[in-house]
Design a protein around this motif. Structure first.
Motif, short mmCIF file in Angstrom:
data_model
loop_
_atom_site.label_atom_id
_atom_site.label_comp_id
_atom_site.label_asym_id
_atom_site.label_seq_id
_atom_site.Cartn_x
_atom_site.Cartn_y
_atom_site.Cartn_z
N PRO A 1 1.95 12.47 -11.22
CA PRO A 1 1.99 13.83 -11.77
C PRO A 1 2.87 13.93 -13.02
N ALA A 2 3.89 13.10 -13.08
CA ALA A 2 4.83 13.17 -14.20
C ALA A 2 4.30 12.50 -15.46
N GLY B 1 0.94 11.43 -15.93
CA GLY B 1 -0.48 11.68 -16.19
C GLY B 1 -1.37 10.58 -15.66
N ALA B 2 -2.63 10.95 -15.46
CA ALA B 2 -3.60 10.03 -14.85
C ALA B 2 -3.87 8.81 -15.72
N ALA B 3 -4.07 9.00 -17.02
CA ALA B 3 -4.43 7.88 -17.90
C ALA B 3 -3.28 6.88 -18.01
N SER B 4 -2.08 7.36 -18.24
CA SER B 4 -0.93 6.45 -18.33
C SER B 4 -0.69 5.76 -17.00
N PHE B 5 -0.75 6.52 -15.92
CA PHE B 5 -0.50 5.95 -14.59
C PHE B 5 -1.49 4.83 -14.30
N LEU B 6 -2.77 5.12 -14.43
CA LEU B 6 -3.78 4.11 -14.11
C LEU B 6 -3.74 2.96 -15.11
N GLY B 7 -3.50 3.25 -16.37
CA GLY B 7 -3.40 2.19 -17.37
C GLY B 7 -2.29 1.22 -17.05
N ILE B 8 -1.15 1.75 -16.65
CA ILE B 8 -0.02 0.88 -16.29
C ILE B 8 -0.34 0.09 -15.03
N ILE B 9 -0.88 0.76 -14.02
CA ILE B 9 -1.22 0.08 -12.76
C ILE B 9 -2.19 -1.08 -13.03
N VAL B 10 -3.24 -0.81 -13.78
CA VAL B 10 -4.26 -1.84 -14.03
C VAL B 10 -3.70 -2.96 -14.90
N THR B 11 -2.98 -2.62 -15.95
CA THR B 11 -2.44 -3.64 -16.86
C THR B 11 -1.42 -4.53 -16.16
N VAL B 12 -0.51 -3.94 -15.42
CA VAL B 12 0.46 -4.75 -14.68
C VAL B 12 -0.27 -5.60 -13.64
N GLY B 13 -1.31 -5.03 -13.03
CA GLY B 13 -2.10 -5.80 -12.08
C GLY B 13 -2.77 -7.00 -12.72
N VAL B 14 -3.30 -6.83 -13.93
CA VAL B 14 -3.93 -7.95 -14.63
C VAL B 14 -2.89 -9.00 -15.00
N LEU B 15 -1.75 -8.56 -15.51
CA LEU B 15 -0.69 -9.52 -15.86
C LEU B 15 -0.25 -10.31 -14.63
N ALA B 16 0.00 -9.62 -13.54
CA ALA B 16 0.41 -10.29 -12.30
C ALA B 16 -0.70 -11.21 -11.79
N SER C 1 0.83 -1.21 0.00
CA SER C 1 0.00 0.00 0.00
C SER C 1 0.87 1.25 0.00
N ALA C 2 1.93 1.23 0.78
CA ALA C 2 2.85 2.37 0.82
C ALA C 2 3.51 2.56 -0.55
N LEU C 3 3.84 1.47 -1.20
CA LEU C 3 4.45 1.54 -2.54
C LEU C 3 3.49 2.20 -3.53
N VAL C 4 2.22 1.83 -3.47
CA VAL C 4 1.21 2.43 -4.36
C VAL C 4 1.10 3.92 -4.08
N ILE C 5 1.07 4.30 -2.82
CA ILE C 5 0.96 5.73 -2.47
C ILE C 5 2.19 6.50 -2.95
N LEU C 6 3.37 5.93 -2.78
CA LEU C 6 4.58 6.60 -3.27
C LEU C 6 4.54 6.78 -4.79
N ALA C 7 4.05 5.77 -5.50
CA ALA C 7 3.91 5.90 -6.95
C ALA C 7 2.91 7.01 -7.30
N GLN C 8 1.83 7.10 -6.53
CA GLN C 8 0.85 8.17 -6.76
C GLN C 8 1.48 9.53 -6.55
N LEU C 9 2.30 9.65 -5.52
CA LEU C 9 2.89 10.94 -5.17
C LEU C 9 3.94 11.39 -6.18
N PHE C 10 4.73 10.45 -6.68
CA PHE C 10 5.86 10.82 -7.53
C PHE C 10 5.64 10.56 -9.02
N ALA C 11 5.05 9.42 -9.38
CA ALA C 11 4.94 9.06 -10.79
C ALA C 11 3.71 9.66 -11.46
#
Length: 147
Positions: free
Chosen positions: A91-92, A94-109, A79-89
């Motif tokens: 904004p750099a 963007g929302a669509a790329s960030f969430l797309g990567i999170i969801v896609t990697v989550g599905v693969l895993a 959970s802390a790792l997810v929050i750190l990614a939200q804080l740092f990654a």
């Protein structure tokens, strides 16, 4: 059972909105780690109040604690790792790329976790259709990230 789908939809919306909120908190305070701690404090408070209000909050017994597999305790770290990614990654990139990567990697895993029945999941074979779905998600995220 239907309410669980509603809860999952709400969590999906929250998953899209929360990175922007947390990143804005970090930017406004100019203290990203403090913002992360505040986020976790608010989460803890909501769970505490909700648990007390519903009567579902209990202290586990020593036997219950001893029966927990070692890896199950690492959820807070993740959970802390997810929050750190939200804080740092987020904004750099963007929302669509960030969430797309999170969801896609989550599905693969998740396909791997299901296939082997790891971390408490029932075995669910990684069929060609599931793998194709994951590949299509990778293509979709690539399009979102590039354009």
């Amino acid at each position: 059972m239907l309410y669980l789908y509603g809860l999952t939809i709400a969590a999906g919306l929250a998953n899209a909105i929360q990175p922007g909120q947390n990143a804005t908190l970090a930017k406004s305070l100019t203290l990203p780690i403090t913002a992360g701690l505040i986020t976790l404090l608010v989460s803890t408070t909501v769970l505490l109040v909700g648990g007390l209000a519903t009567g579902k909050l209990e202290v586990p017994t020593v036997q219950q604690v001893a029966a927990v597999p070692w890896w199950a305790w690492l959820g807070g770290f993740l959970s802390a790792l997810v929050i750190l990614a939200q804080l740092f990654a987020s904004p750099a990139i963007g929302a669509a790329s960030f969430l797309g990567i999170i969801v896609t990697v989550g599905v693969l895993a998740s396909i791997v976790l299901d296939h082997y029945g790891w971390v408490g999941f029932q075995e669910h074979p990684a069929s060609a259709w599931r793998i194709l779905g994951a590949v299509l998600m990778i293509g979709g995220v690539a399009l979102v990230a590039l354009f």
